[in-house]
Scaffold this active site. Structure first.
Site, PDB file in Angstrom:
ATOM      1  N   LYS A 221       0.740  -1.311  -0.073  1.00 29.86           N
ATOM      2  CA  LYS A 221       0.075  -0.077   0.018  1.00 29.86           C
ATOM      3  C   LYS A 221       0.874   1.294   0.081  1.00 29.86           C
ATOM      4  O   LYS A 221       0.703   2.079  -0.702  1.00 29.86           O
ATOM      5  CB  LYS A 221      -0.950   0.018   1.288  1.00 29.86           C
ATOM      6  CG  LYS A 221      -2.126  -0.791   1.176  1.00 29.86           C
ATOM      7  CD  LYS A 221      -3.070  -0.776   2.387  1.00 29.86           C
ATOM      8  CE  LYS A 221      -2.512  -0.692   3.581  1.00 29.86           C
ATOM      9  NZ  LYS A 221      -1.903  -2.184   4.173  1.00 29.86           N
TER      10      LYS A 221
ATOM     11  N   ARG B 143      -9.501   1.488   9.124  1.00 28.74           N
ATOM     12  CA  ARG B 143      -9.104   0.088   9.557  1.00 28.74           C
ATOM     13  C   ARG B 143     -10.384  -0.704   9.996  1.00 28.74           C
ATOM     14  O   ARG B 143     -10.194  -1.802  10.225  1.00 28.74           O
ATOM     15  CB  ARG B 143      -8.032   0.260  10.377  1.00 28.74           C
ATOM     16  CG  ARG B 143      -6.591   0.476  10.070  1.00 28.74           C
ATOM     17  CD  ARG B 143      -5.977  -0.657   9.221  1.00 28.74           C
ATOM     18  NE  ARG B 143      -4.619  -0.973   9.732  1.00 28.74           N
ATOM     19  CZ  ARG B 143      -3.476  -0.335   9.412  1.00 28.74           C
ATOM     20  NH1 ARG B 143      -3.600   0.644   8.526  1.00 28.74           N
ATOM     21  NH2 ARG B 143      -2.280  -0.844   9.928  1.00 28.74           N
TER      22      ARG B 143
ATOM     23  N   ARG C 113      11.549  -6.625   5.504  1.00 32.99           N
ATOM     24  CA  ARG C 113      11.618  -5.218   5.290  1.00 32.99           C
ATOM     25  C   ARG C 113      12.664  -4.509   6.348  1.00 32.99           C
ATOM     26  O   ARG C 113      12.523  -4.863   7.486  1.00 32.99           O
ATOM     27  CB  ARG C 113      10.290  -4.594   5.426  1.00 32.99           C
ATOM     28  CG  ARG C 113      10.284  -3.373   5.459  1.00 32.99           C
ATOM     29  CD  ARG C 113       8.809  -2.462   4.947  1.00 32.99           C
ATOM     30  NE  ARG C 113       7.934  -2.881   6.094  1.00 32.99           N
ATOM     31  CZ  ARG C 113       6.614  -2.359   5.972  1.00 32.99           C
ATOM     32  NH1 ARG C 113       6.168  -1.908   5.023  1.00 32.99           N
ATOM     33  NH2 ARG C 113       5.929  -2.365   7.068  1.00 32.99           N
TER      34      ARG C 113
ATOM     35  N   ARG D 118      11.402  -2.395  11.455  1.00 34.69           N
ATOM     36  CA  ARG D 118      10.373  -1.713  12.165  1.00 34.69           C
ATOM     37  C   ARG D 118      10.058  -2.507  13.425  1.00 34.69           C
ATOM     38  O   ARG D 118       9.990  -3.934  13.163  1.00 34.69           O
ATOM     39  CB  ARG D 118       9.169  -1.488  11.214  1.00 34.69           C
ATOM     40  CG  ARG D 118       8.786  -0.205  10.981  1.00 34.69           C
ATOM     41  CD  ARG D 118       7.802  -0.057   9.820  1.00 34.69           C
ATOM     42  NE  ARG D 118       6.398  -0.253  10.396  1.00 34.69           N
ATOM     43  CZ  ARG D 118       5.491  -0.197   9.551  1.00 34.69           C
ATOM     44  NH1 ARG D 118       5.375   0.439   8.371  1.00 34.69           N
ATOM     45  NH2 ARG D 118       4.134  -0.488  10.045  1.00 34.69           N
TER      46      ARG D 118
ATOM     47  N   ARG E 129      -0.658  -8.735  13.034  1.00 32.31           N
ATOM     48  CA  ARG E 129      -1.374  -7.609  12.335  1.00 32.31           C
ATOM     49  C   ARG E 129      -2.219  -8.415  11.213  1.00 32.31           C
ATOM     50  O   ARG E 129      -3.212  -7.845  11.024  1.00 32.31           O
ATOM     51  CB  ARG E 129      -0.254  -6.838  11.595  1.00 32.31           C
ATOM     52  CG  ARG E 129       0.621  -6.073  12.716  1.00 32.31           C
ATOM     53  CD  ARG E 129       1.650  -5.534  12.090  1.00 32.31           C
ATOM     54  NE  ARG E 129       1.504  -4.515  11.067  1.00 32.31           N
ATOM     55  CZ  ARG E 129       2.812  -4.207  10.252  1.00 32.31           C
ATOM     56  NH1 ARG E 129       3.996  -4.952  10.528  1.00 32.31           N
ATOM     57  NH2 ARG E 129       2.479  -3.682   9.250  1.00 32.31           N
TER      58      ARG E 129
HETATM   59  P1  AMP Z   1       0.681   0.872   8.774  1.00 29.36           P
HETATM   60  O1  AMP Z   1       2.165   1.883   8.794  1.00 29.36           O
HETATM   61  O2  AMP Z   1      -0.352   1.494   8.284  1.00 29.36           O
HETATM   62  O3  AMP Z   1       0.923  -0.474   8.830  1.00 29.36           O
HETATM   63  O4  AMP Z   1       0.320   1.150  10.716  1.00 29.36           O
HETATM   64  C1  AMP Z   1       1.047   0.736  11.684  1.00 29.36           C
HETATM   65  C2  AMP Z   1       0.297   0.666  12.843  1.00 29.36           C
HETATM   66  O5  AMP Z   1      -0.406   1.795  13.127  1.00 29.36           O
HETATM   67  C3  AMP Z   1      -0.793  -0.345  12.643  1.00 29.36           C
HETATM   68  O6  AMP Z   1      -0.395  -1.688  12.981  1.00 29.36           O
HETATM   69  C4  AMP Z   1      -1.690   0.207  13.919  1.00 29.36           C
HETATM   70  O7  AMP Z   1      -1.089  -0.241  15.124  1.00 29.36           O
HETATM   71  C5  AMP Z   1      -1.542   1.509  13.741  1.00 29.36           C
HETATM   72  N1  AMP Z   1      -2.516   2.238  12.987  1.00 29.36           N
HETATM   73  C6  AMP Z   1      -2.169   2.765  11.522  1.00 29.36           C
HETATM   74  N2  AMP Z   1      -3.519   3.200  10.970  1.00 29.36           N
HETATM   75  C7  AMP Z   1      -4.421   2.881  12.067  1.00 29.36           C
HETATM   76  C8  AMP Z   1      -5.700   3.065  11.661  1.00 29.36           C
HETATM   77  N3  AMP Z   1      -6.555   3.657  10.566  1.00 29.36           N
HETATM   78  N4  AMP Z   1      -6.502   2.511  12.729  1.00 29.36           N
HETATM   79  C9  AMP Z   1      -5.929   1.999  13.951  1.00 29.36           C
HETATM   80  N5  AMP Z   1      -4.849   1.820  13.908  1.00 29.36           N
HETATM   81  C10 AMP Z   1      -3.944   2.294  13.124  1.00 29.36           C
END
Ligand code: AMP
Length: 218
Positions: free
Chosen positions: A13, A88, A127, A160, A171
């Site tokens: 994404k 989400r 990654r 990360r 996740r």
């Molecule tokens: P990402 O970089 O999109 O994979 O997000 C990393 C982490 O941030 C996720 O595993 C969640 O803990 C948190 N996070 C990011 N976006 C959201 C969202 N829209 N709702 C809830 N948690 C989020």
């Protein structure tokens, strides 16, 4: 153009969002990036969010919706936006729908990036991010010349916190239980479009562009 990118962690994404946003001149809004910036800066929001992120759990909806509402107020969002990692949960999607109705600016499309689960685990656990300049490498698909060092700035490559295998598996579970229901939510509204997300980033971008051309007349 107002678009959402949906797909499991590791579907690409982030990579696709950057490309699409550039192509259409709209801001790429990643709630994960905004949260990580808050964690780095040690804000109170960042301190609250970190424990959820480290475990691979979702940050509470109210926190996310406050952040998104603030972000949509910035002038660049008038041209549209591309959301990456948001919404989400169904409550987030409902809240966004209400916000966009108030603005008289509904969504054009929701692109679903589709990849097999074993591929997702391989992509995420390999990654690595440069702690100096932020460039992303992959141990298998895009390794640095010198192991553990950034090709651009020589910085140390780190993983990360939420890309370790146990957290990645959590996740994916969280995605299935809380985010996947959004596919039905957007399908019912006639907005869901599929993009097969295997192949090179260029191939995937091309498929995404073909789908979006319908909305942009490009
Ligand atoms: P990402 O970089 O999109 O994979 O997000 C990393 C982490 O941030 C996720 O595993 C969640 O803990 C948190 N996070 C990011 N976006 C959201 C969202 N829209 N709702 C809830 N948690 C989020």
């Amino acid at each position: 153009m107002r678009v959402i990118l949906l797909g499991p962690p590791g579907a690409g994404k982030g990579t696709q969002a950057t490309r699409i946003a550039e192509r259409y001149g709209i801001p790429h809004i990643s709630t994960g990036d905004i949260l990580r910036a808050n964690v780095r800066e040690g804000t109170s929001l960042g301190q609250e969010a970190k424990r959820y992120m480290d475990a691979g759990d979702l940050v509470p909806d109210e926190v996310i919706m406050g952040m998104v509402a603030d972000r949509l107020e910035l002038p660049d969002a008038e041209a549209g936006f591309l959301f990456d990692g948001f919404p989400r949960t169904v409550p987030q999607a409902e809240a966004l729908e209400g916000m966009l109705i108030d603005r008289g600016a509904p969504l054009d499309a929701v692109l679903r990036l589709a990849v097999p689960q074993d591929e997702v685990v391989r992509r995420l656990t390999g990654r690595r991010t440069c702690s100096g300049c932020g460039r992303i490498f992959h141990e298998v698909f895009d390794p640095p010349v010198e192991p553990g060092r950034c090709d651009d700035c020589g910085g140390e490559l780190t993983q990360r916190d939420d890309d370790t295998e146990a957290v990645v598996l959590n996740r994916l579970d969280v995605y299935r239980s809380q985010t996947q229901p959004l596919e039905h939510f957007y399908w019912e509204r006639g907005l869901l479009r599929d993009v097969e997300a295997v192949g090179t980033p260029e191939e995937v971008s091309e498929r995404a562009a073909q789908v979006l051309a319908e909305y942009h007349g490009a």
